[in-house]
Write a protein that holds these residues in place. Structure first.
Motif, PDB file in Angstrom:
ATOM      1  N   TYR A  35      25.354  39.859  94.988  1.00 53.80           N
ATOM      2  CA  TYR A  35      24.190  39.026  94.686  1.00 53.80           C
ATOM      3  C   TYR A  35      23.641  39.433  93.325  1.00 53.80           C
ATOM      4  CZ  TYR A  35      21.629  43.219  96.117  1.00 53.80           C
ATOM      5  OH  TYR A  35      21.166  44.508  96.216  1.00 53.80           O
ATOM      6  N   PHE A  36      22.869  38.542  92.728  1.00 54.39           N
ATOM      7  CA  PHE A  36      22.190  38.816  91.461  1.00 54.39           C
ATOM      8  C   PHE A  36      20.715  38.482  91.648  1.00 54.39           C
ATOM      9  CE2 PHE A  36      26.586  37.880  90.272  1.00 54.39           C
ATOM     10  CZ  PHE A  36      26.882  39.004  89.517  1.00 54.39           C
ATOM     11  N   ALA A  37      19.888  39.514  91.705  1.00 59.32           N
ATOM     12  CA  ALA A  37      18.481  39.325  92.036  1.00 59.32           C
ATOM     13  C   ALA A  37      17.745  38.473  91.010  1.00 59.32           C
ATOM     14  CB  ALA A  37      17.797  40.684  92.176  1.00 59.32           C
ATOM     15  N   PHE A  38      18.169  38.493  89.752  1.00 61.38           N
ATOM     16  CA  PHE A  38      17.479  37.718  88.734  1.00 61.38           C
ATOM     17  C   PHE A  38      17.776  36.224  88.851  1.00 61.38           C
ATOM     18  CE2 PHE A  38      21.578  38.617  86.803  1.00 61.38           C
ATOM     19  CZ  PHE A  38      21.915  37.419  86.211  1.00 61.38           C
ATOM     20  N   ALA A  39      18.826  35.877  89.585  1.00 62.61           N
ATOM     21  CA  ALA A  39      19.240  34.480  89.675  1.00 62.61           C
ATOM     22  C   ALA A  39      19.016  33.867  91.049  1.00 62.61           C
ATOM     23  CB  ALA A  39      20.721  34.358  89.310  1.00 62.61           C
ATOM     24  N   ALA A  44      17.003  33.568  99.852  1.00 60.80           N
ATOM     25  CA  ALA A  44      18.283  32.870  99.727  1.00 60.80           C
ATOM     26  C   ALA A  44      19.453  33.839  99.894  1.00 60.80           C
ATOM     27  CB  ALA A  44      18.365  32.160  98.380  1.00 60.80           C
ATOM     28  N   ILE A  45      19.311  35.037  99.349  1.00 61.29           N
ATOM     29  CA  ILE A  45      20.371  36.045  99.490  1.00 61.29           C
ATOM     30  C   ILE A  45      20.532  36.443 100.957  1.00 61.29           C
ATOM     31  CG2 ILE A  45      21.108  38.365  98.839  1.00 61.29           C
ATOM     32  CD1 ILE A  45      19.413  38.023  96.282  1.00 61.29           C
ATOM     33  N   ALA A  46      19.402  36.666 101.637  1.00 61.94           N
ATOM     34  CA  ALA A  46      19.456  37.046 103.051  1.00 61.94           C
ATOM     35  C   ALA A  46      20.094  35.943 103.895  1.00 61.94           C
ATOM     36  CB  ALA A  46      18.057  37.371 103.559  1.00 61.94           C
ATOM     37  N   GLN A  47      19.787  34.690 103.583  1.00 60.01           N
ATOM     38  CA  GLN A  47      20.375  33.572 104.318  1.00 60.01           C
ATOM     39  C   GLN A  47      21.883  33.520 104.090  1.00 60.01           C
ATOM     40  OE1 GLN A  47      18.385  31.368 106.311  1.00 60.01           O
ATOM     41  NE2 GLN A  47      20.405  30.816 107.099  1.00 60.01           N
ATOM     42  N   ARG A  48      22.279  33.720 102.839  1.00 63.22           N
ATOM     43  CA  ARG A  48      23.710  33.721 102.524  1.00 63.22           C
ATOM     44  C   ARG A  48      24.419  34.880 103.220  1.00 63.22           C
ATOM     45  NH1 ARG A  48      26.380  35.598  98.038  1.00 63.22           N
ATOM     46  NH2 ARG A  48      24.439  36.035  96.916  1.00 63.22           N
ATOM     47  N   LEU A  49      23.758  36.033 103.284  1.00 65.03           N
ATOM     48  CA  LEU A  49      24.328  37.180 103.992  1.00 65.03           C
ATOM     49  C   LEU A  49      24.466  36.893 105.481  1.00 65.03           C
ATOM     50  CD1 LEU A  49      25.268  40.110 104.211  1.00 65.03           C
ATOM     51  CD2 LEU A  49      22.856  40.813 104.178  1.00 65.03           C
ATOM     52  N   TYR A  50      23.476  36.243 106.058  1.00 62.65           N
ATOM     53  CA  TYR A  50      23.546  35.881 107.476  1.00 62.65           C
ATOM     54  C   TYR A  50      24.759  35.010 107.760  1.00 62.65           C
ATOM     55  CZ  TYR A  50      22.391  33.317 111.754  1.00 62.65           C
ATOM     56  OH  TYR A  50      22.442  32.722 112.996  1.00 62.65           O
ATOM     57  N   HIS A  51      25.016  34.027 106.913  1.00 62.85           N
ATOM     58  CA  HIS A  51      26.178  33.164 107.113  1.00 62.85           C
ATOM     59  C   HIS A  51      27.488  33.947 106.951  1.00 62.85           C
ATOM     60  CE1 HIS A  51      23.842  29.608 107.649  1.00 62.85           C
ATOM     61  NE2 HIS A  51      23.324  29.636 106.434  1.00 62.85           N
ATOM     62  N   ARG A  52      27.485  34.899 106.036  1.00 62.35           N
ATOM     63  CA  ARG A  52      28.680  35.742 105.859  1.00 62.35           C
ATOM     64  C   ARG A  52      28.923  36.579 107.111  1.00 62.35           C
ATOM     65  NH1 ARG A  52      30.817  37.994 101.108  1.00 62.35           N
ATOM     66  NH2 ARG A  52      32.728  39.133 101.603  1.00 62.35           N
ATOM     67  N   LEU A  53      27.871  37.076 107.715  1.00 67.51           N
ATOM     68  CA  LEU A  53      28.013  37.871 108.936  1.00 67.51           C
ATOM     69  C   LEU A  53      28.490  37.019 110.103  1.00 67.51           C
ATOM     70  CD1 LEU A  53      24.812  40.110 108.695  1.00 67.51           C
ATOM     71  CD2 LEU A  53      27.173  40.751 108.195  1.00 67.51           C
ATOM     72  N   ARG A  75      18.676  44.173 107.204  1.00 65.96           N
ATOM     73  CA  ARG A  75      17.617  44.018 108.208  1.00 65.96           C
ATOM     74  C   ARG A  75      17.114  42.579 108.239  1.00 65.96           C
ATOM     75  NH1 ARG A  75      13.129  48.597 107.503  1.00 65.96           N
ATOM     76  NH2 ARG A  75      12.242  47.344 109.208  1.00 65.96           N
ATOM     77  N   ALA A  76      16.891  42.005 107.065  1.00 60.87           N
ATOM     78  CA  ALA A  76      16.379  40.635 106.985  1.00 60.87           C
ATOM     79  C   ALA A  76      17.388  39.643 107.536  1.00 60.87           C
ATOM     80  CB  ALA A  76      16.029  40.293 105.546  1.00 60.87           C
ATOM     81  N   ALA A  77      18.656  39.792 107.167  1.00 60.04           N
ATOM     82  CA  ALA A  77      19.689  38.847 107.587  1.00 60.04           C
ATOM     83  C   ALA A  77      19.907  38.882 109.096  1.00 60.04           C
ATOM     84  CB  ALA A  77      20.998  39.144 106.857  1.00 60.04           C
ATOM     85  N   LEU A  78      19.918  40.079 109.676  1.00 59.40           N
ATOM     86  CA  LEU A  78      20.158  40.193 111.109  1.00 59.40           C
ATOM     87  C   LEU A  78      18.995  39.650 111.931  1.00 59.40           C
ATOM     88  CD1 LEU A  78      21.903  43.687 111.328  1.00 59.40           C
ATOM     89  CD2 LEU A  78      22.934  41.432 111.678  1.00 59.40           C
ATOM     90  N   GLY A  79      17.846  39.452 111.290  1.00 61.17           N
ATOM     91  CA  GLY A  79      16.701  38.881 111.993  1.00 61.17           C
ATOM     92  C   GLY A  79      16.587  37.377 111.873  1.00 61.17           C
TER      93      GLY A  79
END
Length: 208
Positions: A35-39, A44-53, A75-79
């Protein structure tokens, strides 16, 4: 075991290359989440991580290793919702599981604000942490203790890794945090830290 490696704030997957190699030598199958935090906003990153999981959970037993913000994102993605299977083990390396005291100081600098965006701002926010769920999976917390202490240190006499204080790595008061005399930024490259990660994953496999 399949593993997802998640790098820290302002880093890339390259920062976990040596750990990746060690995990492959131990018989695991790591892949990376970038991920790139500046972009991209934290949400949105947590949501994308959730889908990856979700995808990873269909392959079989899996685990997660997150450095610093990588653990917060986990933690955010798993919730965010139901998964077919939860990770068998989550290893957090230097993760600020409570608001880190250095974050408000860093947030005063506009380069930090631009480079870290919502991810950096969340680290300064007690309300964000209050809503962050505790991990639903077994987990191991590794904290560095090689940071400076004393009158000139922003941590005073509190044990730290140069970026995160030991006390800030606890997710619950009952946590048994593994302490290693390393600095925050490159802790994942230290052989002792890598040993802790491999042993935590091996223990998970021996107790399915």
């Amino acid at each position: 075991m399949y593993l997802l490696l998640i790098h820290g704030l302002a880093r890339t997957s390259l920062s976990l290359a040596l750990l990746d190699r060690r995990l492959r030598q131990a018989g695991h199958h790591p892949e990376h989440f970038s991920y790139f935090a500046f972009a991209e906003d934290f949400d949105a990153i947590a949501q994308r991580l959730y889908h990856r999981l979700q995808v990873l959970a269909h392959r079989g037993p899996y685990g997660i290793v997150g450095h610093s913000l990588g653990g917060v994102l986990t933690r955010a993605a798993l919730g965010l919702g139901h998964l077919p299977d939860l990770p068998r083990q989550v290893v957090m390396l230097g993760t600020p599981n409570q608001p880190p005291r250095l974050a408000p100081l860093a947030w005063k600098l506009w380069p930090f604000q631009w480079w870290t965006g919502q991810c950096g701002r969340n680290l300064t926010c007690g309300q964000f942490y209050a809503k962050l769920p505790v991990l639903p999976s077994p987990y191991t917390i590794v904290a560095g203790t090689g940071g400076p202490t004393g009158r000139l240190s922003p941590f005073g006499e509190d044990i730290n890794d140069g970026v995160v204080a030991l006390a800030e790595t606890y997710m619950t008061p009952e946590d048994a945090v593994v302490q290693v005399p390393v600095w925050h930024t490159f802790m994942m490259n230290h052989p002792q830290v890598q040993d802790v990660v491999v042993k935590a994953l091996a223990l998970t496999l021996s107790h399915p």
